[in-house]
Design a protein around this motif. Structure first.
Motif, PDB file in Angstrom:
ATOM      1  N   VAL A   1     -66.391 -13.269 -29.805  1.00 34.06           N
ATOM      2  CA  VAL A   1     -65.637 -14.518 -29.619  1.00 34.06           C
ATOM      3  C   VAL A   1     -65.378 -15.148 -30.987  1.00 34.06           C
ATOM      4  O   VAL A   1     -66.303 -15.575 -31.663  1.00 34.06           O
ATOM      5  N   PRO A   2     -64.125 -15.185 -31.424  1.00 38.90           N
ATOM      6  CA  PRO A   2     -63.824 -15.850 -32.697  1.00 38.90           C
ATOM      7  C   PRO A   2     -64.166 -17.335 -32.576  1.00 38.90           C
ATOM      8  O   PRO A   2     -64.001 -17.924 -31.502  1.00 38.90           O
ATOM      9  N   LEU A   3     -64.666 -17.913 -33.651  1.00 38.78           N
ATOM     10  CA  LEU A   3     -65.165 -19.289 -33.590  1.00 38.78           C
ATOM     11  C   LEU A   3     -64.064 -20.288 -33.206  1.00 38.78           C
ATOM     12  O   LEU A   3     -64.321 -21.264 -32.510  1.00 38.78           O
ATOM     13  N   MET A   4     -62.863 -20.044 -33.678  1.00 37.59           N
ATOM     14  CA  MET A   4     -61.776 -20.972 -33.345  1.00 37.59           C
ATOM     15  C   MET A   4     -61.501 -20.928 -31.840  1.00 37.59           C
ATOM     16  O   MET A   4     -61.294 -21.957 -31.210  1.00 37.59           O
ATOM     17  N   HIS A   5     -61.514 -19.732 -31.274  1.00 42.92           N
ATOM     18  CA  HIS A   5     -61.334 -19.605 -29.833  1.00 42.92           C
ATOM     19  C   HIS A   5     -62.460 -20.311 -29.085  1.00 42.92           C
ATOM     20  O   HIS A   5     -62.238 -20.911 -28.035  1.00 42.92           O
ATOM     21  N   LEU A   6     -63.660 -20.202 -29.621  1.00 39.49           N
ATOM     22  CA  LEU A   6     -64.802 -20.835 -28.966  1.00 39.49           C
ATOM     23  C   LEU A   6     -64.605 -22.344 -28.875  1.00 39.49           C
ATOM     24  O   LEU A   6     -64.827 -22.946 -27.817  1.00 39.49           O
ATOM     25  N   GLY A   7     -64.168 -22.957 -29.984  1.00 33.66           N
ATOM     26  CA  GLY A   7     -63.918 -24.391 -29.980  1.00 33.66           C
ATOM     27  C   GLY A   7     -62.824 -24.763 -28.988  1.00 33.66           C
ATOM     28  O   GLY A   7     -62.945 -25.730 -28.227  1.00 33.66           O
ATOM     29  N   TYR A   8     -61.788 -23.955 -28.985  1.00 37.01           N
ATOM     30  CA  TYR A   8     -60.658 -24.194 -28.077  1.00 37.01           C
ATOM     31  C   TYR A   8     -61.101 -24.103 -26.622  1.00 37.01           C
ATOM     32  O   TYR A   8     -60.838 -24.987 -25.801  1.00 37.01           O
ATOM     33  N   LYS A   9     -61.844 -23.046 -26.325  1.00 33.52           N
ATOM     34  CA  LYS A   9     -62.284 -22.814 -24.942  1.00 33.52           C
ATOM     35  C   LYS A   9     -63.261 -23.881 -24.481  1.00 33.52           C
ATOM     36  O   LYS A   9     -63.206 -24.332 -23.326  1.00 33.52           O
ATOM     37  N   ALA A  10     -64.159 -24.297 -25.378  1.00 32.86           N
ATOM     38  CA  ALA A  10     -65.151 -25.314 -25.011  1.00 32.86           C
ATOM     39  C   ALA A  10     -64.453 -26.574 -24.517  1.00 32.86           C
ATOM     40  O   ALA A  10     -64.894 -27.208 -23.554  1.00 32.86           O
ATOM     41  N   VAL A  11     -63.354 -26.934 -25.171  1.00 35.36           N
ATOM     42  CA  VAL A  11     -62.596 -28.113 -24.745  1.00 35.36           C
ATOM     43  C   VAL A  11     -61.877 -27.831 -23.424  1.00 35.36           C
ATOM     44  O   VAL A  11     -61.944 -28.606 -22.474  1.00 35.36           O
ATOM     45  N   GLN A  12     -61.214 -26.690 -23.351  1.00 33.60           N
ATOM     46  CA  GLN A  12     -60.392 -26.385 -22.166  1.00 33.60           C
ATOM     47  C   GLN A  12     -61.203 -26.335 -20.882  1.00 33.60           C
ATOM     48  O   GLN A  12     -60.774 -26.849 -19.846  1.00 33.60           O
ATOM     49  N   VAL A  13     -62.376 -25.698 -20.934  1.00 30.84           N
ATOM     50  CA  VAL A  13     -63.141 -25.555 -19.687  1.00 30.84           C
ATOM     51  C   VAL A  13     -63.582 -26.929 -19.192  1.00 30.84           C
ATOM     52  O   VAL A  13     -63.747 -27.155 -17.998  1.00 30.84           O
ATOM     53  N   ASN A  14     -63.758 -27.854 -20.140  1.00 30.51           N
ATOM     54  CA  ASN A  14     -64.186 -29.186 -19.769  1.00 30.51           C
ATOM     55  C   ASN A  14     -63.009 -30.009 -19.232  1.00 30.51           C
ATOM     56  O   ASN A  14     -63.132 -30.701 -18.215  1.00 30.51           O
ATOM     57  N   LEU A  15     -61.871 -29.912 -19.883  1.00 33.85           N
ATOM     58  CA  LEU A  15     -60.669 -30.606 -19.393  1.00 33.85           C
ATOM     59  C   LEU A  15     -60.333 -30.138 -17.984  1.00 33.85           C
ATOM     60  O   LEU A  15     -59.889 -30.923 -17.133  1.00 33.85           O
ATOM     61  N   SER A  16     -60.553 -28.850 -17.758  1.00 34.02           N
ATOM     62  CA  SER A  16     -60.236 -28.258 -16.464  1.00 34.02           C
ATOM     63  C   SER A  16     -60.910 -29.023 -15.322  1.00 34.02           C
ATOM     64  O   SER A  16     -60.331 -29.185 -14.238  1.00 34.02           O
ATOM     65  N   ASP A  17     -62.107 -29.527 -15.563  1.00 34.97           N
ATOM     66  CA  ASP A  17     -62.814 -30.302 -14.530  1.00 34.97           C
ATOM     67  C   ASP A  17     -62.118 -31.627 -14.226  1.00 34.97           C
ATOM     68  O   ASP A  17     -62.168 -32.118 -13.102  1.00 34.97           O
TER      69      ASP A  17
END
Lengths: 346, 346
Positions: free
Chosen positions: B69-85
């Motif tokens: 997991v590239p670190l930039m993707h990790l930051g992006y995904k961490a936000v997205q999964v939370n917004l999804s809620d």
């Protein structure tokens, strides 16, 4: 992956430098975002009261050591340190979320202990647990608490409102949590060397409690409201008096003078620090984790609180050029240095 | 400490059982706490819009593997999964806080990469980063994201509002994130056995993106508003279609029938699953991490969305006694089982 690029150690920046560095590109777009990064809590506009949001991460081996922190105390403290940030805005906390990462080797009964402590804190401070996340952790225990509070717009105390001549006040007493931690660390070392020796905490109950079971000063927020005092600036003492008054001074673009002989230090803190070969004043200045409220008030408000034994005036705000000073008991002027806790230099 | 007491393994309860068990004693005291634990986000009452709060913990070795997991993707995904809620409540997210625990051995440049991803997500989804916490971590990388959103009271979709006869809809396609993860895991194993072999991800870009770079479906929330559809219940698919529709059914006290032949599965997901010897339907049902929206609508709303290619009707809500069923392509009736992800059984 990064070996051949420029490499900067995190410890060089420290926690506040790091946050500033990482987030200074970020834009604020919403009118509801009244205050973002840079205070004890964020402020959101909504309805007749403003909403305060604060969050803390607590990691095993960094923020706590399960060798001497009972799990129930850990749950209790995790909530309290977070509520403290809401109180530091002069607000009242009403809700929290708690996320927990725990090894699947932990039995349920251990996690229940943590939640008992969380529940105790919620009951005592009238807080609703409204959400969170649970996960297995491959490493240590991870706790993340977010609290939500409310305050009228005109009551909110930021760090940046201190004016020249304002009096610097602190609630309770200082240095106890740090000295309590030194006692716990000492007993842990003795135990590791000889597990048959029982820990000797006799006569240290107050400072051990300061470390293990701190309480956010909601009562001070209520007291200030009763006295009709709105502090010009406020912060909670998590990193130590020196570091935290310097936050107020930096953000208010002011200086300060503190008087060592005014520092409220409990006799047990004082004597135990001496026993351990520590300077009690340094413990008060740089120990941290007291979770007392540090605030500035207009001089005209002094008469309202001068008889309150739980609030001590320890100095006053000066102009920026004068810097941040402490006058020692022997009248020597020292420049304050923030030796607050740097999680990246452990 | 717990050896001699009753000991219950966390894995026995699973994540949802654990949350329920730990928090069922907690009382809700504030009128502002409209909805506490048990939905995608908590709901607070304040002013003319309700406030939505959701929080997620992401732990290295549990939720992500830095090997791929590239670190930039990790930051992006961490936000997205939370917004999804927040989107799953039919709300619009406006703010986040991000707490990060990172080894002091991590260079600043690595943490910057994570924040670049966070910033990208904030820019794309119009989000203000308003706070957080940073700390050193003795263990792995820890991320905790809390998001704050807003919705009019009458627009909020809980999990408990589905009625008999309602149509079950899903956005986008399913199973891709899981199949993408299997490809990444396979390439990691090959790399570990022979570091000279380059990963072969050719022709797998869509499903790799589904895993590494998911996007919260804010667009679906906007689309539903345009169509004047308020779903009767909604959830985001984080654990898998089966687990998530069962949350809706349990909380609505209903049953459901899903039709396998209606499941939206991308051809790349389908073919790659087959290549790997996996059943594409099982990937869609139990894979998870798709972050699509799963929602129920009144039958009369069907005409409003029937031509939208990004929303698929996959079944309908039945009475509770009928249970949760899937009709297979060969017309066999299967009982749904939530084999969603159990972090405590890894």
């Amino acid at each position: 992956m990064f070996e051949n690029k420029g490499r900067t150690e995190l410890g060089e920046l420290g926690e506040f430098g790091l946050i500033e560095h990482l987030t200074n590109n970020f834009k604020i777009r919403h009118e509801t975002s009244v205050k973002g990064i840079g205070d004890d809590a964020a402020v959101l506009h909504s309805g007749d009261k403003e909403i305060l949001i604060s969050t803390d991460l607590l990691l095993e081996g960094i923020h706590f050591d399960l060798a001497y922190v009972p799990l129930m105390h850990l749950g209790y403290k995790a909530v309290q340190v977070n509520l403290s940030d809401i109180y530091a805005m002069n607000g009242v906390a009403a809700q929290i979320t708690v996320s927990i990462g725990v090894s699947s080797k932990f039995p349920l009964e251990a996690v229940e202990e943590i939640y008992k402590g969380i529940e105790l804190a919620c009951n005592k401070f009238n807080i609703d647990l409204i959400g969170g996340d649970t996960s297995s952790s491959k490493q240590g225990l991870v706790l993340s608490v977010t609290s939500i509070g409310y305050a009228a717009k005109e009551d909110i105390c930021y760090r940046n409102g201190a004016n020249e001549g304002d009096l610097i006040c602190v609630s309770g007493d200082l240095g106890g949590a740090y000295v309590g931690l030194q006692i716990l660390e000492r007993e842990k070392q003795i135990f590791l060397e000889n597990p048959n020796i029982q820990p000797d905490l006799e006569g240290k109950d107050y400072i051990i409690e300061r470390q293990l079971k701190p309480e956010g000063r909601r009562d001070i927020v209520d007291l200030l409201a009763q006295m009709k005092i709105v502090p010009t600036a406020m912060i909670d003492i998590s990193d130590g008096l020196a570091s935290d008054i310097m936050h107020i001074c930096k953000q208010s673009e002011k200086g300060c003078t503190l008087y060592e002989d005014k520092f409220p230090i409990d006799p047990m803190t004082y004597e135990t620090a001496r026993e351990l070969g520590l300077d009690p004043t340094v413990c008060a200045l740089n120990g941290g984790e007291d979770y007392e409220l540090l605030f500035t008030i207009k001089q005209e408000d002094y008469t309202k609180l001068k008889h309150d034994v739980d609030i001590t005036v320890i100095g006053h705000i000066t102009d920026k050029a004068s810097g941040c000073k402490m006058i020692s008991k022997s009248s020597v002027v020292h420049e304050l240095k923030a030796q607050g806790w740097n999680a990246f230099k452990l």
